[in-house]
Design a protein around this motif. Structure first.
Motif, PDB file in Angstrom:
ATOM      1  N   VAL A 124       0.817  -1.201   0.109  1.00  0.00           N
ATOM      2  CA  VAL A 124       0.016   0.059   0.014  1.00  0.00           C
ATOM      3  C   VAL A 124       0.871   1.185  -0.088  1.00  0.00           C
ATOM      4  N   MET A 125       1.876   1.136   0.820  1.00  0.00           N
ATOM      5  CA  MET A 125       2.655   2.391   1.103  1.00  0.00           C
ATOM      6  C   MET A 125       3.466   2.361  -0.279  1.00  0.00           C
ATOM      7  N   LYS A 126       3.862   1.530  -1.039  1.00  0.00           N
ATOM      8  CA  LYS A 126       4.484   1.679  -2.182  1.00  0.00           C
ATOM      9  C   LYS A 126       3.556   2.395  -3.437  1.00  0.00           C
ATOM     10  N   VAL A 127       2.525   2.016  -3.386  1.00  0.00           N
ATOM     11  CA  VAL A 127       1.478   2.575  -4.338  1.00  0.00           C
ATOM     12  C   VAL A 127       1.498   4.226  -4.097  1.00  0.00           C
ATOM     13  N   LEU A 128       1.201   4.349  -2.993  1.00  0.00           N
ATOM     14  CA  LEU A 128       0.989   5.811  -2.534  1.00  0.00           C
ATOM     15  C   LEU A 128       2.210   6.682  -2.711  1.00  0.00           C
ATOM     16  N   THR A 177       5.210  10.379  -5.640  1.00  0.00           N
ATOM     17  CA  THR A 177       6.423  11.013  -6.253  1.00  0.00           C
ATOM     18  C   THR A 177       6.479  11.363  -7.641  1.00  0.00           C
ATOM     19  N   ILE A 178       5.585  10.614  -8.263  1.00  0.00           N
ATOM     20  CA  ILE A 178       5.642  11.249  -9.821  1.00  0.00           C
ATOM     21  C   ILE A 178       4.577  12.527  -9.955  1.00  0.00           C
ATOM     22  N   VAL A 210      10.972   3.155   1.845  1.00  0.00           N
ATOM     23  CA  VAL A 210       9.518   3.819   1.221  1.00  0.00           C
ATOM     24  C   VAL A 210       9.229   4.845   1.787  1.00  0.00           C
ATOM     25  N   MET A 211       9.076   4.826   3.118  1.00  0.00           N
ATOM     26  CA  MET A 211       8.428   6.066   3.802  1.00  0.00           C
ATOM     27  C   MET A 211       9.512   7.309   3.706  1.00  0.00           C
ATOM     28  N   LYS A 212      10.627   7.137   3.602  1.00  0.00           N
ATOM     29  CA  LYS A 212      11.634   8.104   3.605  1.00  0.00           C
ATOM     30  C   LYS A 212      11.676   9.053   2.074  1.00  0.00           C
ATOM     31  N   VAL A 213      11.446   8.159   1.031  1.00  0.00           N
ATOM     32  CA  VAL A 213      11.254   8.676  -0.219  1.00  0.00           C
ATOM     33  C   VAL A 213       9.886   9.457  -0.370  1.00  0.00           C
ATOM     34  N   LEU A 214       8.942   8.986   0.211  1.00  0.00           N
ATOM     35  CA  LEU A 214       7.587   9.819   0.228  1.00  0.00           C
ATOM     36  C   LEU A 214       7.808  11.137   1.077  1.00  0.00           C
ATOM     37  N   THR A 215       8.549  10.901   2.030  1.00  0.00           N
ATOM     38  CA  THR A 215       8.521  12.203   3.008  1.00  0.00           C
ATOM     39  C   THR A 215       9.501  13.357   2.252  1.00  0.00           C
ATOM     40  N   VAL A 216      10.565  12.514   1.843  1.00  0.00           N
ATOM     41  CA  VAL A 216      11.687  13.587   1.212  1.00  0.00           C
ATOM     42  C   VAL A 216      10.955  14.484  -0.075  1.00  0.00           C
ATOM     43  N   ILE A 217      10.227  13.646  -0.830  1.00  0.00           N
ATOM     44  CA  ILE A 217       9.666  14.406  -2.083  1.00  0.00           C
ATOM     45  C   ILE A 217       8.577  15.185  -1.544  1.00  0.00           C
ATOM     46  N   SER A 218       7.651  14.948  -0.582  1.00  0.00           N
ATOM     47  CA  SER A 218       6.509  15.702  -0.197  1.00  0.00           C
ATOM     48  C   SER A 218       6.948  17.100   0.591  1.00  0.00           C
TER      49      SER A 218
END
Lengths: 339, 339, 339, 339, 339
Positions: free
Chosen positions: D278-282, D287-288, E278-286
């Protein structure tokens, strides 16, 4: 008969020490025949200690076996270096297998060597995989003419050799203790995933240690309860001392096992804490900016009739409002201890 | 013979108490020679208690050993402060090693001291690492001329000393109990990662406690089953009382170990709950504002032909719709108990 | 001698029951002197049961002790309410410490009371911390003249009293069983973090229970193996019955311990499931609206030359495209079972 | 005397089988008096098996007890259906309590019935809670005149009955094995939270099984070591066979317990994996689109002087750039194996 | 009598080896009658080894049983291939059940075969489920006329057969060791969820191994303590050797069990680490783009009076500011080691 294990030395080395209260003679041989000619199987008085480094020369081992009247089963066992520590009590001799541990500081890993002993009425045979300095302290004590070791028999020599081995275990537990404390320290400051592999390696080492040392407890109890005349009751007092030390080493290993388990829990809780922190940063940033972005979106709409956009200071008013909202949310997060 | 451990006192202190039912004499000495001249190894009547604080003076220990006919192995054991609690039953005396625990309130840590006892026919020798007040209560009871302690022999003195040590363990378990209850309390209200380190430290302390106290059970059973004449059967009744207390302490430690495990689980579930809460805030904020931001984005598009933007009250209509949507989502989260 | 524990009653209450097959007399006293004058230590025939509620009056306990020839150690033990269940077999009497459990329904917590018994040739002394109704059923059975209790001796009275206590344990296990089932039920429907504290409290209660009941097994085995004449072999048959019941209670506690562990696992998996659900909502919302918001952003750009914006029905075309995209994503999530 | 448990049958059913090597007679009775008139307590020759289905008629049980000289304690035990499996060896008879397990396929749950046996010199009494077909195979073998069962005594009948019960345990372990394999299978393909409740239910069933079967091991050892003349040494050979089977069942239960633990771990790792997905989809979506949305936001700004917006093909240039960025990020995620 | 298990061979194969110090004869039969005519149950001198491959022909087994005087219970046990390893000591013979393990390399799974032995005064009967090459090495050693095997009796043949089976266990532990090391390796580099299923399968295999080998320890102890004349004391020395090997195999299995547990922990920590990443990538981008998107949103608002938009270089100023903010945040993440 086959040698099970890897030959850790190119050539077999044989050394003989003969002593009694008054005399002491040490010699090194290249050929077993010379040794056996020299050392009668049944000695009149004094103690003979025959030490063999390197086990891959089966013919040599067989010759020694025949000379001293050692059972074929015993010879097979001492040629197999994957033995469990054990004691076999034959009537004419006692056979012991123990493990010597070395912490190799260059590879940072545990090395295990098997040493077998045959204790006869007045001789001790020791069989090592490797030429090592484990027994040097015993050799030095044998040099001193008045020493307890010189005054007592072969059973006391066996005690002294075993004692040296068990004392050496404490060096290992000391090294492991440092390793665990180092891991603890690093778990507090570092967060990388190398640590889990180190904890796993530690657990494997503890497993090896356990396999090498736990059976020794039983071996020494059996030695203490041995009823043959090979062991004098005086020596048994000393054997009990080794027993106490073995229990102490086992206590240490049990404690280390507990610690390794807790280190893993520390590691897992560290990962969770780290993820929590990451989540908080994301949440704080999102929670502050998403509503503000909505507001600026509202005033980006292209409706004909949007009164606020016509106001002289509408822009500044909205900017002010957004600053207030951001400050409010920061205050809220502070109170929740997220910032 | 070597002293294993750290010298915790600069100088060795020697005190001698001689008593029988009628008389009582206490003296302190600087020199062991004076003591030994004074105290014959075999006493006609009465009990002599020789207490030595500080173990680093090997020569002194050897003199005492020779005077009272104590085995070299025993002396080696009492000089090694890393011993496991144990009992050695020599024919002429009984040798005991036990651990005294102190909870240092300034450093908030557990301190472990080793005390060794030699019980002879009418003397008790005690060897402490440190000068302490552990045995003061026994000294006071010895002052009272009619007391049970004065009327009985050396074996009863040993009982009294052991009893003091075991009673002291309850002080430690009490302190640990408070520590655990304090951690519990804080786990309910605090969330910081210091707690995991405190739980880890607690576990290590429990490990030390276990190592110090578990072997004592066996020691006391051996003492109870001792068949020499050094222990009278009357005293054995009292020894059994110490046994009951030791079992009780072990019960406590077992319970603490369970509690420590559960504290860790509480901590881990706290982290998870906290993360859940953070996730919910993020989800609520995102779920409310992301769709609204989309809507305002729609009316920010620059198409020539967008009928709604031309409506007189289009802007207010859209604002109203968005308020409704937000209220609906808040209602939905309320029902799901996320707010 | 000191009383260890808290005085749970303001005044000590003393009751005496004297009975044999034909007669039965019960009396209550305020002063111990009156009791002791009345009850000779050695009774000609019949059984005397002296029950004392409240232990804080040390002088009284000492008087009783002297009267019945009870050892000082025994008196010290019964004055200490933190005892472990135990049995001491003195030659003239048997001393037992057991724990009575009560589940207080108003505070929903477990209360533990210590009861000590002294069984002599034809008397039973019982010492309770509290005045309670635990033994009422025994008193009623003693009233009936033909009952087994009246026909047998003091040892059978002790059996009857112990049986009452052990039977009472089943009430506790029943209450705990309900508690566990209630927690199970709530874990399925509720999600709040109160549950973890209740599970933790349950674990602590199970720990207390274990400490109170496990040692009883050994106590009863010792009672059964008792070789003095105080216990008749007939009564031993009944003692074995209590033993079976104790084993059953221990079985229950072991099962409860397993259940508590599994409840914790259920709780943890609930938290994870809940977080999963929250994450899914966030992901669904984000995944649908973030791309759409991008699209509307594209047409909000202010480039001079953007052909689509000039089209008559560009706006409606884009709206239609976005609806299609949203429907597609919803379909995708349906298939993945996220909605 | 009270009946503890629930009456599972409306009426008590009594059946008597009398046999010796030559004759065989089976009869069913409604009234116990008729039975007892017919069956003398001490039989001249042959074996009598009295089976009673339903335990709630206390008067009946008492009559049977008096007739066969059974102790009151035994009667109380057999009336209590919450007993632990146990064996009481009275001099004139042996009393056994065992549990019969049935896997009810309609409710998919385990049903536990208690069966008590009294083995006398030449009779067996069996007391069941329910009328069942457990013993039908034994009855059939009794019909055959030449069978081993007919040639041997009452002790062999008891063996045959116990053997039937223990063989039946294998049916249960088989059913549980299937259940576990089914859960395993579903854990691979399903992800719903029902599974955790099924795993929990499985664990509870294993707990019940353990409580019913573990004590049986000890019961059978005691039966084997029984020294009275009620059990012939021939039969003991057969009893040892039951012992082996019981050990096998216990081996199975231990394995199942391990499996249940691992199922839980599988379930937890499934939840974690799912959340990861789920996290990966989000993350991929965010990110895109988040950077792209920023870019379109830039060109949505209303600055007077923004050169790019004036370019003829600025819009298409930017669209192209965004496509490139998106492709780049998708490529990056592919390489990281997130897509 | 019934055969429990699956018939793994179409036809039963019978082979007989008769030997003494001087002669050796091997024959294969299709019909059991021929065998029994040839082999008398009581042999004058020499040893007879009758091997039967395939157990489904019950009539054949019964004939063999009658011929050699084997108890019906023994026959039933050897026909049941779900037995636990066990030893039954009848007076005229010893009956043993052991398990042979094979690691099938094509299916990568463990296969378990049951082999039963009957050791009589001068014969050994062996019953295998499958025709295999397990005992080929023993057959070859029997060919050599001077070998120890030829000089000793039937008990030594049994030792040799058991030794072959136990030595074979080391092949299995070696294979499992490789499997575990392979899993370890892959856990470091791969992340997919197949691994959890492999770990689970490994755990199940270890469970099977444990069930097959643990009871063997007890079997061999019983064999060693056997007091009948069927086993000579010389052979017992060899039996003790098998005992040592069995303990070693059990040590290995215990270590593997620990390793499997730790592999699971490694797997779980891997999942957590992956999610963290995964969480870190999301957090950095956001965290970088959400504030920037807000800023561009601000200047996308349509207020009449927005001074910045009128500035000549406002657009470039804002772009510059945003670049600075982005760089600052990237620097911050670098310092936090998130990038």
């Amino acid at each position: 008969m086959v040698f099970v294990g890897e030959a850790k030395m190119p050539e077999v080395k044989i050394s003989v020490i003969e002593y009694n209260e008054n005399s002491f003679k040490t010699s090194t041989f290249g050929q077993i025949e010379a040794v056996l000619r020299r050392v009668p199987a049944v000695l009149a008085n004094g103690v003979t200690w025959l030490n063999i480094d390197g086990l891959h020369d089966i013919a040599l081992i067989e010759q020694v076996g025949q000379h001293f009247g050692i059972d074929r089963l015993t010879l097979e066992d001492l040629l197999n270096t994957t033995q469990r520590p054990k004691l076999d009590d034959f009537e004419s001799y006692v056979f012991l297998v123990v493990k010597v541990l070395n912490f190799n500081k260059t590879t940072m890993s545990l090395e295990i060597e098997q040493i077998s002993f045959v204790l006869g009425k007045n001789f001790v045979l020791s069989f090592q995989e490797l030429e090592g300095d484990t027994f040097n302290s015993v050799r030095q004590r044998l040099h001193k003419s008045g020493s307890l070791l010189r005054r007592r028999g072969a059973d006391f020599l066996l005690y002294a050799l075993l004692d040296t081995i068990v004392d050496n275990y404490f060096v290992i537990t000391e090294a492991l203790n440092e390793k665990i404390e180092d891991l603890e320290e690093r778990l507090l400051y570092e967060n990388n995933s190398v640590l889990i592999n180190e904890i796993y390696a530690l657990k494997k080492e503890l497993g090896q240690l356990r396999k090498s040392i736990y059976p020794l407890r039983e071996v020494i109890v059996t030695l203490d309860h041995n009823e043959s005349q090979i062991l004098s009751s005086d020596t048994k007092w000393f054997i009990r001392d080794i027993y106490d030390h073995t229990l102490q080493v086992i206590d240490h290993i049990d404690t280390f096992k507990d610690s390794a388990g807790t280190l893993l829990e520390l590691y897992m809780s560290n990962i969770s804490n780290k993820m929590n922190e990451v989540m908080k940063v994301l949440t704080v940033i999102s929670t502050i900016f998403i509503p503000l972005t909505f507001i600026v979106g509202v005033y980006g709409m292209n409706f004909k009739n949007m009164p606020e956009t016509e106001w002289e200071y509408g822009y500044f008013l909205i900017l002010g409002l957004m600053v207030l909202a951001a400050v409010g949310m920061i205050y809220y997060f502070r109170r929740k201890k997220w910032l």
